[in-house]
Design a protein around this motif. Structure first.
Motif, PDB file in Angstrom:
ATOM      1  N   HIS A 192       0.860  -1.170   0.000  1.00 48.73           N
ATOM      2  CA  HIS A 192       0.000   0.000   0.000  1.00 48.73           C
ATOM      3  C   HIS A 192       0.903   1.227   0.000  1.00 48.73           C
ATOM      4  O   HIS A 192       2.081   1.131   0.367  1.00 48.73           O
ATOM      5  CB  HIS A 192      -0.895   0.019   1.237  1.00 48.73           C
ATOM      6  CG  HIS A 192      -1.765  -1.186   1.371  1.00 48.73           C
ATOM      7  ND1 HIS A 192      -3.127  -1.129   1.269  1.00 48.73           N
ATOM      8  CD2 HIS A 192      -1.456  -2.494   1.602  1.00 48.73           C
ATOM      9  CE1 HIS A 192      -3.636  -2.351   1.433  1.00 48.73           C
ATOM     10  NE2 HIS A 192      -2.634  -3.190   1.638  1.00 48.73           N
ATOM     11  N   ARG A 193       0.351   2.361  -0.362  1.00 49.18           N
ATOM     12  CA  ARG A 193       1.133   3.590  -0.292  1.00 49.18           C
ATOM     13  C   ARG A 193       0.262   4.743   0.169  1.00 49.18           C
ATOM     14  O   ARG A 193      -0.957   4.729  -0.019  1.00 49.18           O
ATOM     15  CB  ARG A 193       1.786   3.897  -1.646  1.00 49.18           C
ATOM     16  CG  ARG A 193       0.808   4.304  -2.738  1.00 49.18           C
ATOM     17  CD  ARG A 193       1.541   4.490  -4.059  1.00 49.18           C
ATOM     18  NE  ARG A 193       0.640   4.932  -5.124  1.00 49.18           N
ATOM     19  CZ  ARG A 193       1.004   5.051  -6.397  1.00 49.18           C
ATOM     20  NH1 ARG A 193       2.248   4.754  -6.768  1.00 49.18           N
ATOM     21  NH2 ARG A 193       0.134   5.464  -7.296  1.00 49.18           N
ATOM     22  N   GLN A 194       0.935   5.717   0.766  1.00 41.83           N
ATOM     23  CA  GLN A 194       0.228   6.909   1.219  1.00 41.83           C
ATOM     24  C   GLN A 194       1.073   8.128   0.893  1.00 41.83           C
ATOM     25  O   GLN A 194       2.192   8.266   1.396  1.00 41.83           O
ATOM     26  CB  GLN A 194      -0.072   6.851   2.715  1.00 41.83           C
ATOM     27  CG  GLN A 194      -0.954   7.989   3.200  1.00 41.83           C
ATOM     28  CD  GLN A 194      -1.512   7.736   4.582  1.00 41.83           C
ATOM     29  OE1 GLN A 194      -1.005   6.920   5.338  1.00 41.83           O
ATOM     30  NE2 GLN A 194      -2.598   8.421   4.915  1.00 41.83           N
ATOM     31  N   ARG A 225      -4.384   6.266   2.298  1.00 47.51           N
ATOM     32  CA  ARG A 225      -3.590   5.099   1.946  1.00 47.51           C
ATOM     33  C   ARG A 225      -4.352   4.290   0.885  1.00 47.51           C
ATOM     34  O   ARG A 225      -5.564   4.104   0.991  1.00 47.51           O
ATOM     35  CB  ARG A 225      -3.335   4.235   3.185  1.00 47.51           C
ATOM     36  CG  ARG A 225      -2.322   3.140   2.968  1.00 47.51           C
ATOM     37  CD  ARG A 225      -2.004   2.421   4.268  1.00 47.51           C
ATOM     38  NE  ARG A 225      -1.375   3.303   5.236  1.00 47.51           N
ATOM     39  CZ  ARG A 225      -0.809   2.882   6.382  1.00 47.51           C
ATOM     40  NH1 ARG A 225      -0.814   1.595   6.672  1.00 47.51           N
ATOM     41  NH2 ARG A 225      -0.266   3.736   7.208  1.00 47.51           N
TER      42      ARG A 225
END
Length: 121
Positions: free
Chosen positions: A37-39, A45
Protein backbone atom coordinates in the motif's frame (compact mmCIF):
# COMPACT_ATOMS: atom_id res chain seq x y z
CA UNK A 1 5.18 -11.35 18.11
CA UNK A 2 5.20 -10.76 14.38
CA UNK A 3 7.13 -8.03 12.60
CA UNK A 4 7.10 -6.78 9.03
CA UNK A 5 10.11 -4.74 7.95
CA UNK A 6 10.28 -2.92 4.62
CA UNK A 7 13.44 -1.78 2.87
CA UNK A 8 14.57 -0.54 -0.52
CA UNK A 9 12.99 2.89 -0.67
CA UNK A 10 14.91 5.97 -1.69
CA UNK A 11 15.23 8.91 -4.03
CA UNK A 12 15.13 8.21 -7.75
CA UNK A 13 14.65 10.25 -10.91
CA UNK A 14 11.54 9.91 -13.02
CA UNK A 15 11.82 6.86 -15.25
CA UNK A 16 14.02 5.06 -12.75
CA UNK A 17 13.48 1.86 -10.80
CA UNK A 18 13.49 0.64 -7.24
CA UNK A 19 12.97 -2.74 -5.60
CA UNK A 20 11.16 -2.83 -2.28
CA UNK A 21 11.39 -5.79 0.09
CA UNK A 22 9.22 -6.79 3.03
CA UNK A 23 10.43 -9.45 5.45
CA UNK A 24 8.08 -11.04 7.95
CA UNK A 25 9.57 -12.51 11.13
CA UNK A 26 8.50 -13.82 14.50
CA UNK A 27 5.87 -16.35 15.48
CA UNK A 28 4.63 -17.26 11.99
CA UNK A 29 2.74 -20.42 11.14
CA UNK A 30 1.71 -19.36 7.65
CA UNK A 31 1.19 -16.20 5.62
CA UNK A 32 -1.91 -15.75 3.52
CA UNK A 33 -2.38 -12.69 1.30
CA UNK A 34 0.29 -10.01 1.25
CA UNK A 35 0.14 -6.55 -0.22
CA UNK A 36 1.82 -3.23 -0.80
CA UNK A 37 0.00 0.00 0.00
CA UNK A 38 1.13 3.59 -0.29
CA UNK A 39 0.23 6.91 1.22
CA UNK A 40 1.18 10.23 -0.31
CA UNK A 41 1.09 13.47 1.70
CA UNK A 42 -2.49 14.66 2.13
CA UNK A 43 -3.94 11.53 0.56
CA UNK A 44 -5.50 8.35 1.87
CA UNK A 45 -3.59 5.10 1.95
CA UNK A 46 -4.25 3.07 -1.20
CA UNK A 47 -3.60 -0.48 -2.32
CA UNK A 48 -0.87 -0.74 -4.95
CA UNK A 49 -0.65 -4.50 -5.43
CA UNK A 50 -1.41 -7.72 -3.60
CA UNK A 51 -0.42 -11.35 -3.97
CA UNK A 52 -2.11 -14.46 -2.66
CA UNK A 53 -0.43 -17.40 -0.96
CA UNK A 54 -0.51 -19.22 -4.29
CA UNK A 55 1.25 -16.31 -6.01
CA UNK A 56 -1.76 -14.81 -7.75
CA UNK A 57 -1.07 -11.07 -8.17
CA UNK A 58 -3.51 -8.20 -8.31
CA UNK A 59 -2.64 -4.63 -9.29
CA UNK A 60 -4.18 -1.21 -8.96
CA UNK A 61 -4.66 0.50 -12.31
CA UNK A 62 -1.85 2.92 -11.48
CA UNK A 63 0.56 -0.01 -11.04
CA UNK A 64 -0.35 -2.18 -14.00
CA UNK A 65 2.48 -2.53 -16.51
CA UNK A 66 5.01 -0.72 -14.31
CA UNK A 67 5.14 -2.55 -10.97
CA UNK A 68 5.68 -6.24 -10.32
CA UNK A 69 4.81 -7.95 -7.04
CA UNK A 70 6.33 -11.26 -6.02
CA UNK A 71 6.97 -13.32 -2.90
CA UNK A 72 9.32 -15.99 -1.64
CA UNK A 73 7.36 -18.11 0.81
CA UNK A 74 10.46 -19.95 2.01
CA UNK A 75 11.93 -16.63 3.13
CA UNK A 76 8.66 -15.02 4.31
CA UNK A 77 9.54 -12.16 1.99
CA UNK A 78 7.58 -10.09 -0.49
CA UNK A 79 8.96 -7.79 -3.16
CA UNK A 80 7.72 -4.91 -5.26
CA UNK A 81 9.66 -3.99 -8.37
CA UNK A 82 8.93 -0.39 -9.30
CA UNK A 83 9.79 0.54 -12.89
CA UNK A 84 9.14 3.64 -15.00
CA UNK A 85 8.61 5.64 -11.83
CA UNK A 86 6.75 8.93 -11.94
CA UNK A 87 6.68 11.85 -9.48
CA UNK A 88 3.08 10.80 -8.66
CA UNK A 89 4.49 7.56 -7.23
CA UNK A 90 6.10 9.52 -4.41
CA UNK A 91 4.71 8.13 -1.15
CA UNK A 92 5.44 6.03 1.88
CA UNK A 93 5.06 2.39 0.86
CA UNK A 94 3.75 -0.04 3.46
CA UNK A 95 3.62 -3.81 3.38
CA UNK A 96 0.73 -5.74 4.84
CA UNK A 97 0.23 -9.44 5.47
CA UNK A 98 -2.44 -11.76 6.80
CA UNK A 99 -0.58 -14.06 9.17
CA UNK A 100 -1.58 -17.06 11.23
CA UNK A 101 0.52 -17.68 14.33
CA UNK A 102 -0.69 -21.25 14.76
CA UNK A 103 -2.73 -23.88 12.95
CA UNK A 104 -5.72 -22.99 15.13
CA UNK A 105 -5.59 -19.20 14.98
CA UNK A 106 -7.46 -16.76 12.78
CA UNK A 107 -5.36 -14.69 10.40
CA UNK A 108 -4.47 -11.25 11.70
CA UNK A 109 -3.45 -8.21 9.69
CA UNK A 110 0.09 -6.95 10.24
CA UNK A 111 1.71 -3.81 8.87
CA UNK A 112 5.26 -2.65 8.41
CA UNK A 113 6.55 0.77 9.39
CA UNK A 114 6.84 1.98 5.80
CA UNK A 115 9.62 2.97 3.45
CA UNK A 116 9.79 6.32 1.67
CA UNK A 117 9.88 6.43 -2.13
CA UNK A 118 10.59 9.83 -3.64
CA UNK A 119 10.58 10.35 -7.41
CA UNK A 120 12.05 13.59 -8.70
CA UNK A 121 11.05 15.11 -12.03
Amino acid sequence: QVQLVESGGGLVQAGGSLRLSCVASGNIFTIRDMGWHRQAPGKERELVASISDINRPNYANSAKGRFTISRDNAKNTMYLELDSLKPDDTAVYYCNAQILTSAWSWPNDYWGQGTQVTVSS
